[in-house]
Structures are given as structure tokens and as C-alpha cells.
Motif scaffolding. Structure first.
Motif, PDB file in Angstrom:
ATOM      1  N   VAL A  57     -11.668   4.294 -16.189  1.00  0.00           N
ATOM      2  CA  VAL A  57     -11.637   5.365 -15.184  1.00  0.00           C
ATOM      3  C   VAL A  57     -12.975   5.284 -14.461  1.00  0.00           C
ATOM      4  CG1 VAL A  57     -11.551   7.861 -14.784  1.00  0.00           C
ATOM      5  CG2 VAL A  57     -10.107   6.840 -16.552  1.00  0.00           C
ATOM      6  N   LEU A  59     -15.590   6.577 -11.828  1.00  0.00           N
ATOM      7  CA  LEU A  59     -16.021   7.717 -11.018  1.00  0.00           C
ATOM      8  C   LEU A  59     -16.695   7.185  -9.758  1.00  0.00           C
ATOM      9  CD1 LEU A  59     -17.367   9.672 -14.066  1.00  0.00           C
ATOM     10  CD2 LEU A  59     -15.483  10.463 -12.634  1.00  0.00           C
ATOM     11  N   ILE A  63     -22.037  11.099 -11.959  1.00  0.00           N
ATOM     12  CA  ILE A  63     -22.009  12.564 -12.090  1.00  0.00           C
ATOM     13  C   ILE A  63     -22.657  13.031 -13.393  1.00  0.00           C
ATOM     14  CG2 ILE A  63     -20.049  12.896 -10.549  1.00  0.00           C
ATOM     15  CD1 ILE A  63     -18.236  13.230 -12.980  1.00  0.00           C
ATOM     16  N   ALA A  67     -20.461  15.258 -17.619  1.00  0.00           N
ATOM     17  CA  ALA A  67     -19.291  15.273 -16.736  1.00  0.00           C
ATOM     18  C   ALA A  67     -18.440  14.017 -16.941  1.00  0.00           C
ATOM     19  CB  ALA A  67     -19.729  15.398 -15.284  1.00  0.00           C
ATOM     20  N   ALA A  68     -19.101  12.880 -17.202  1.00  0.00           N
ATOM     21  CA  ALA A  68     -18.356  11.641 -17.481  1.00  0.00           C
ATOM     22  C   ALA A  68     -17.554  11.800 -18.782  1.00  0.00           C
ATOM     23  CB  ALA A  68     -19.325  10.467 -17.595  1.00  0.00           C
ATOM     24  N   GLN A  70     -16.534  14.603 -20.030  1.00  0.00           N
ATOM     25  CA  GLN A  70     -15.436  15.545 -19.775  1.00  0.00           C
ATOM     26  C   GLN A  70     -14.266  14.854 -19.069  1.00  0.00           C
ATOM     27  OE1 GLN A  70     -15.827  18.843 -16.960  1.00  0.00           O
ATOM     28  NE2 GLN A  70     -15.274  20.236 -18.606  1.00  0.00           N
ATOM     29  N   THR A  71     -14.580  13.848 -18.236  1.00  0.00           N
ATOM     30  CA  THR A  71     -13.510  13.080 -17.600  1.00  0.00           C
ATOM     31  C   THR A  71     -12.657  12.398 -18.681  1.00  0.00           C
ATOM     32  OG1 THR A  71     -15.072  12.640 -15.813  1.00  0.00           O
ATOM     33  CG2 THR A  71     -13.033  11.371 -15.781  1.00  0.00           C
ATOM     34  N   LEU A  74     -10.401  14.950 -20.186  1.00  0.00           N
ATOM     35  CA  LEU A  74      -9.276  15.235 -19.274  1.00  0.00           C
ATOM     36  C   LEU A  74      -8.233  14.120 -19.368  1.00  0.00           C
ATOM     37  CD1 LEU A  74     -11.372  16.466 -16.213  1.00  0.00           C
ATOM     38  CD2 LEU A  74      -9.724  17.860 -17.449  1.00  0.00           C
ATOM     39  N   TYR A  75      -8.712  12.879 -19.473  1.00  0.00           N
ATOM     40  CA  TYR A  75      -7.834  11.716 -19.624  1.00  0.00           C
ATOM     41  C   TYR A  75      -7.024  11.842 -20.921  1.00  0.00           C
ATOM     42  CZ  TYR A  75      -6.578   6.748 -20.249  1.00  0.00           C
ATOM     43  OH  TYR A  75      -5.912   5.562 -20.445  1.00  0.00           O
ATOM     44  N   LEU A  78      -4.420  14.591 -20.541  1.00  0.00           N
ATOM     45  CA  LEU A  78      -3.375  14.140 -19.615  1.00  0.00           C
ATOM     46  C   LEU A  78      -2.406  13.177 -20.295  1.00  0.00           C
ATOM     47  CD1 LEU A  78      -3.143  14.707 -16.513  1.00  0.00           C
ATOM     48  CD2 LEU A  78      -4.138  12.451 -16.156  1.00  0.00           C
ATOM     49  N   ASN A  79      -2.933  12.339 -21.188  1.00  0.00           N
ATOM     50  CA  ASN A  79      -2.110  11.305 -21.817  1.00  0.00           C
ATOM     51  C   ASN A  79      -1.682  11.652 -23.241  1.00  0.00           C
ATOM     52  OD1 ASN A  79      -2.069   9.049 -19.713  1.00  0.00           O
ATOM     53  ND2 ASN A  79      -4.235   9.565 -19.843  1.00  0.00           N
ATOM     54  N   CYS A 168     -12.209  20.643 -22.018  1.00  0.00           N
ATOM     55  CA  CYS A 168     -11.693  20.404 -20.659  1.00  0.00           C
ATOM     56  C   CYS A 168     -11.949  21.602 -19.744  1.00  0.00           C
ATOM     57  CB  CYS A 168     -10.190  20.114 -20.699  1.00  0.00           C
ATOM     58  SG  CYS A 168      -9.813  18.463 -21.292  1.00  0.00           S
ATOM     59  N   THR A 169     -12.373  22.718 -20.325  1.00  0.00           N
ATOM     60  CA  THR A 169     -12.579  23.929 -19.515  1.00  0.00           C
ATOM     61  C   THR A 169     -14.036  24.008 -19.040  1.00  0.00           C
ATOM     62  OG1 THR A 169     -13.177  25.285 -21.418  1.00  0.00           O
ATOM     63  CG2 THR A 169     -10.839  25.143 -20.885  1.00  0.00           C
ATOM     64  N   ASP A 170     -14.310  25.054 -18.261  1.00  0.00           N
ATOM     65  CA  ASP A 170     -15.647  25.225 -17.684  1.00  0.00           C
ATOM     66  C   ASP A 170     -16.712  25.604 -18.713  1.00  0.00           C
ATOM     67  OD1 ASP A 170     -15.170  24.484 -15.111  1.00  0.00           O
ATOM     68  OD2 ASP A 170     -14.616  26.488 -14.432  1.00  0.00           O
ATOM     69  N   VAL A 174     -21.594  20.434 -18.586  1.00  0.00           N
ATOM     70  CA  VAL A 174     -21.382  19.090 -18.044  1.00  0.00           C
ATOM     71  C   VAL A 174     -22.659  18.318 -17.715  1.00  0.00           C
ATOM     72  CG1 VAL A 174     -19.050  19.421 -17.137  1.00  0.00           C
ATOM     73  CG2 VAL A 174     -21.012  20.036 -15.735  1.00  0.00           C
TER      74      VAL A 174
ATOM     75  N   ASN B  97     -18.023  17.657  -8.768  1.00  0.00           N
ATOM     76  CA  ASN B  97     -17.773  16.991 -10.058  1.00  0.00           C
ATOM     77  C   ASN B  97     -16.295  17.028 -10.401  1.00  0.00           C
ATOM     78  OD1 ASN B  97     -20.394  16.285 -10.442  1.00  0.00           O
ATOM     79  ND2 ASN B  97     -20.819  17.749 -12.063  1.00  0.00           N
ATOM     80  N   ARG B  98     -15.677  18.209 -10.216  1.00  0.00           N
ATOM     81  CA  ARG B  98     -14.248  18.361 -10.530  1.00  0.00           C
ATOM     82  C   ARG B  98     -13.410  17.432  -9.640  1.00  0.00           C
ATOM     83  NH1 ARG B  98     -12.224  20.350 -15.207  1.00  0.00           N
ATOM     84  NH2 ARG B  98     -13.607  21.945 -15.954  1.00  0.00           N
ATOM     85  N   THR B 100     -14.414  14.672  -8.151  1.00  0.00           N
ATOM     86  CA  THR B 100     -14.683  13.278  -8.529  1.00  0.00           C
ATOM     87  C   THR B 100     -13.873  12.915  -9.776  1.00  0.00           C
ATOM     88  OG1 THR B 100     -16.915  13.583  -7.676  1.00  0.00           O
ATOM     89  CG2 THR B 100     -16.557  11.634  -9.005  1.00  0.00           C
ATOM     90  N   GLN B 101     -13.830  13.839 -10.742  1.00  0.00           N
ATOM     91  CA  GLN B 101     -13.060  13.593 -11.968  1.00  0.00           C
ATOM     92  C   GLN B 101     -11.573  13.434 -11.652  1.00  0.00           C
ATOM     93  OE1 GLN B 101     -14.250  17.107 -14.193  1.00  0.00           O
ATOM     94  NE2 GLN B 101     -15.600  15.916 -15.503  1.00  0.00           N
ATOM     95  N   GLN B 103     -10.134  12.693  -8.774  1.00  0.00           N
ATOM     96  CA  GLN B 103      -9.901  11.492  -7.959  1.00  0.00           C
ATOM     97  C   GLN B 103      -9.894  10.253  -8.845  1.00  0.00           C
ATOM     98  OE1 GLN B 103     -12.554   9.126  -7.114  1.00  0.00           O
ATOM     99  NE2 GLN B 103     -11.237   7.893  -5.797  1.00  0.00           N
ATOM    100  N   ALA B 104     -10.848  10.184  -9.796  1.00  0.00           N
ATOM    101  CA  ALA B 104     -10.944   9.019 -10.688  1.00  0.00           C
ATOM    102  C   ALA B 104      -9.707   8.918 -11.580  1.00  0.00           C
ATOM    103  CB  ALA B 104     -12.212   9.128 -11.534  1.00  0.00           C
ATOM    104  N   LEU B 105      -9.238  10.070 -12.091  1.00  0.00           N
ATOM    105  CA  LEU B 105      -8.064  10.060 -12.967  1.00  0.00           C
ATOM    106  C   LEU B 105      -6.799   9.678 -12.187  1.00  0.00           C
ATOM    107  CD1 LEU B 105      -8.877  13.235 -15.088  1.00  0.00           C
ATOM    108  CD2 LEU B 105      -8.729  10.910 -15.957  1.00  0.00           C
ATOM    109  N   ASN B 108      -6.943   5.976 -11.498  1.00  0.00           N
ATOM    110  CA  ASN B 108      -6.643   5.262 -12.743  1.00  0.00           C
ATOM    111  C   ASN B 108      -5.132   5.237 -12.982  1.00  0.00           C
ATOM    112  OD1 ASN B 108      -5.961   6.060 -15.819  1.00  0.00           O
ATOM    113  ND2 ASN B 108      -7.466   4.406 -15.753  1.00  0.00           N
ATOM    114  N   ARG B 112      -2.748   1.965 -13.020  1.00  0.00           N
ATOM    115  CA  ARG B 112      -1.989   1.681 -14.243  1.00  0.00           C
ATOM    116  C   ARG B 112      -0.510   1.465 -13.903  1.00  0.00           C
ATOM    117  NH1 ARG B 112      -2.123   5.468 -19.049  1.00  0.00           N
ATOM    118  NH2 ARG B 112      -3.027   6.847 -17.517  1.00  0.00           N
TER     119      ARG B 112
END
Lengths: 243, 120
Positions: A57, A59, A63, A67-68, A70-71, A74-75, A78-79, A168-170, A174, B97-98, B100-101, B103-105, B108, B112
């Protein structure tokens, strides 16, 4: 064991080390999926990670470590992953400790497992100022969560899905998650365990943790701990009752 | 207040208000952010022409000279506006940041799916 495991590797300009880290994870956890969060690297980190079989993933710009990370959470959400492991891409965290890290998660003894470089044998020799910082925040976190914390700055962790949901929340800091996250987890009634892991000194200037200055770090951490103590407690996602 | 300073203050307040209006007209400044500057301009104008109010405020804050009053309120305004912008920058950083996250997801996910389509 049917749990789907994801290994999150937040990475920034680690083209030299990322291949060996992915290889190490694959040999230790062949069934786990790996995602590299490329935090705006200007080198070939993303290409090498993809070539090694990890999902990447990327970015758009840098960031920051938290934050990275946290991405990655989120991944995972999501999966639909059940267990998440996070480790650095600079080779600081030894993949041979992955099974040790996951053991309390599999046995149901913990919701979050933190790898401590100070509980077992270690190749890690922190500087004097960093040792003082770690000791200070370790002591603060230990007093608040009423449990001994030997390595509050460790980014080598394993966790179950409800913890990922919380991150994943605020409420997740981050910029630079650290001892304040342990306090946050304690307030959310998650059970935290520390296990000994192997860690090495990162290559100079390569670690994602090196972006901050020591004085800012100490200030930020005290402020963050203070506001975490004053904030409303997050909704608990406890998996098992804490003794 | 000596007439020279009064003239300069009135001219400055006029210029400030006109410049802020012009920035809003040319869409270089949002209405939301123009309010503080317009209030500052009008306040300078009122204090420049209303000597009794300036004297009353000088005695209220315990200052001896009217210049200290102007400096005090000027500094107060600058601190408030800096704090306001720090809050806005924090919110914008969080939003960026949100984004960017996300957009990246999404990228991806797209790559995929493209890889899976190529394999099939």
C-alpha cells in the motif's frame, strides 16, 4: 488454527532491508499475509516488497510512522484479518521472535502482545538519553496500567481484531504511538502482555522512529499521557475478563 | 493621541479593510477567515477616532500610555488568530492523512483486482 494473520510492515526508504525482513516473515509464518505500507519512500522499497511477494500500500506522501501504521490497521479491517502483527521494515525486529509474539494471542492469554527488547537476550543498546526516556515512560505506563512495562516504545506487537478496530478510530495517536497507546489499551480493558523478543540497532537514520527529536519526544509523550488520562475512556473491546 | 499617529492608524485601518475585501472578492481569502481581519481593522479605526474609549481601556488594563493599550490588544489578537490557525492546520492535517490513507487503500485494491484479472 483458522485465524487469518496479517503482518504489517510500515516502511520508509528501507530498500536495503525490506527483502530480508519479508523473507524472514515468510519462513517463520508461511500462512500469514504480508502488507508493506510504503510511507512515501523515494527509493525502491515498494518495488522490492512487491517482488518478494508482499502486498504493498503506497502512500502518496510521507505521513509519519503512526499514520502509516494506522493505514495497515485499516487494510486489516477492510480485508477481514483476525490477528495483526506489526514490525518495522528496517531489520530492527527479528522475525524469529514472531512465534513467541503470537503465542499469548493463540492461547487466549492476551489481546495485545508487546515484544520487549529488555526481557530476553538483546542486541539492542540504546543511547543514554533514550534509556532514560524509556525508563521514565515505562515507569509511568507501569504505574497507570498497574502492570510492569519494560519496553514502552516497542513497535513489535501482535493484536486481535477488536484492538485493530480501536486503532482504526481517531483515538489512535497517528504522529507517534508509544506508551500512551498502552494506557489507551488499558482503559479500553484490553489485556496486555510483554514477551521477550530479539531486536537490533537500526541502521543510522533509517528507522521510522528517528524522525523526531528527543526533547520533542519527551514533551509529546508526557502531554499525550496526560491528555489520555483526562480524556473519556474508549469503549472496551475486551475479549476475556482481565484478572 | 497625537494627530500624526491618529492619521496613520485611520489610514492603516482603511487599507486593511479594503485589502481584506479585495482578497475575498478575488477569492484569495475565504469569508470565514476574513471576519477576524475585518474586526481587527474596524477595531483599530474605532480606537483611533474615539479618544475617550482608548483612555478608558488604557485605565482598565492598568497601562499608563495609550500605545501600551494598542500593543496589548494587538498582541492579544495575534495570539488568538495564531491559535485559531493552529486548530485549523491540525484539522486539515488529520483530513489530509485520512484522504491519503483512503487513496492508498483504494489504489491498492484497484491494482490487486487488475492483477487478478490479468491472471484469470
Amino acid at each position: 488454527m483458522n485465524d487469518r494473520i496479517l503482518v504489517i510492515i510500515p516502511s520508509f526508504n528501507v530498500a536495503k532491508t525490506i527483502a530480508s525482513v519479508i523473507e524472514g516473515v515468510k519462513s517463520e509464518l508461511p500462512d500469514a499475509d504480508i502488507v508493506v505500507i510504503n510511507d512515501g519512500s523515494s527509493d525502491d522499497t515498494a518495488e522490492i516488497a512487491l517482488r518478494e511477494g508482499a502486498d504493498v500500500v503506497s502512500l502518496y506522501h510521507n505521513i509519519g510512522y503512526g499514520a502509516a501504521l494506522q493505514t495497515g490497521y485499516l487494510y486489516a479491517r477492510l480485508n477481514g484479518y483476525d490477528i495483526v502483527v506489526q514490525m518495522d521494515g528496517d531489520g530492527q525486529h527479528d522475525p524469529s521472535s514472531l512465534k513467541t509474539l503470537l503465542r499469548p494471542i493463540f492461547s487466549g492469554d492476551a489481546d495485545v502482545v508487546v515484544g520487549s527488547r529488555f526481557l530476553g537476550e538483546t542486541g539492542y543498546k540504546p543511547s543514554f538519553s533514550r534509556r532514560i526516556g524509556m525508563g521514565l515512560f515505562g515507569l509511568t505506563a507501569s504505574l497507570v496500567i498497574r502492570q510492569k512495562v519494560t519496553d514502552p516504545t516497542s513497535g513489535f506487537q501482535a493484536m486481535r481484531r477488536p484492538v485493530v478496530e480501536l486503532f482504526c478510530t481517531d483515538v489512535f495517536p497517528v504522529d507517534y504511538p508509544d506508551a500512551d497507546v498502552l494506557i489507551l489499551l488499558h482503559f479500553a480493558k484490553f489485556r496486555i502482555r510483554e514477551v521477550p523478543v530479539k531486536m537490533y540497532m537500526p541502521e543510522k537514520g533509517k528507522s521510522m522512529h528517528r524522525g523526531h527529536k528527543n526533547i520533542y519526544y519527551i514533551f509529546k509523550m508526557f502531554l499525550s499521557i496526560a491528555v489520555t488520562l483526562l480524556r473519556q475512556k474508549p469503549a472496551g473491546g475486551r475479549l476475556c475478563p482481565r484478572k | 493621541m497625537p494627530p500624526k499617529i491618529r492619521i496613520i492608524a485611520v489610514a492603516f485601518s482603511f487599507l486593511l479593510v479594503i485589502y481584506v475585501f479585495d482578497l475575498v472578492r478575488r477569492r484569495h481569502l475565504n469569508e470565514e477567515y476574513s471576519v477576524g481581519w475585518l474586526v481587527a481593522g474596524v477595531s483599530i479605526f474605532i480606537l483611533s477616532i474615539w479618544q475617550e474609549l482608548l483612555d478608558y481601556m488604557t485605565s482598565m488594563i492598568g497601562a499608563v500610555l495609550f500605545t501600551s493599550t494598542l500593543l496589548f490588544f494587538g498582541l492579544f489578537f495575534i495570539i488568538l488568530i495564531c491559535l485559531h490557525f493552529s486548530i485549523r492546520i491540525s484539522a486539515l492535517t488529520r483530513q489530509i492523512n485520512r484522504m491519503t490513507q483512503r487513496q492508498a487503500l483504494l489504489t491498492n485494491d484497484l491494482y490487486r483486482k487488475l492483477r487478478e484479472m490479468k491472471k484469470a
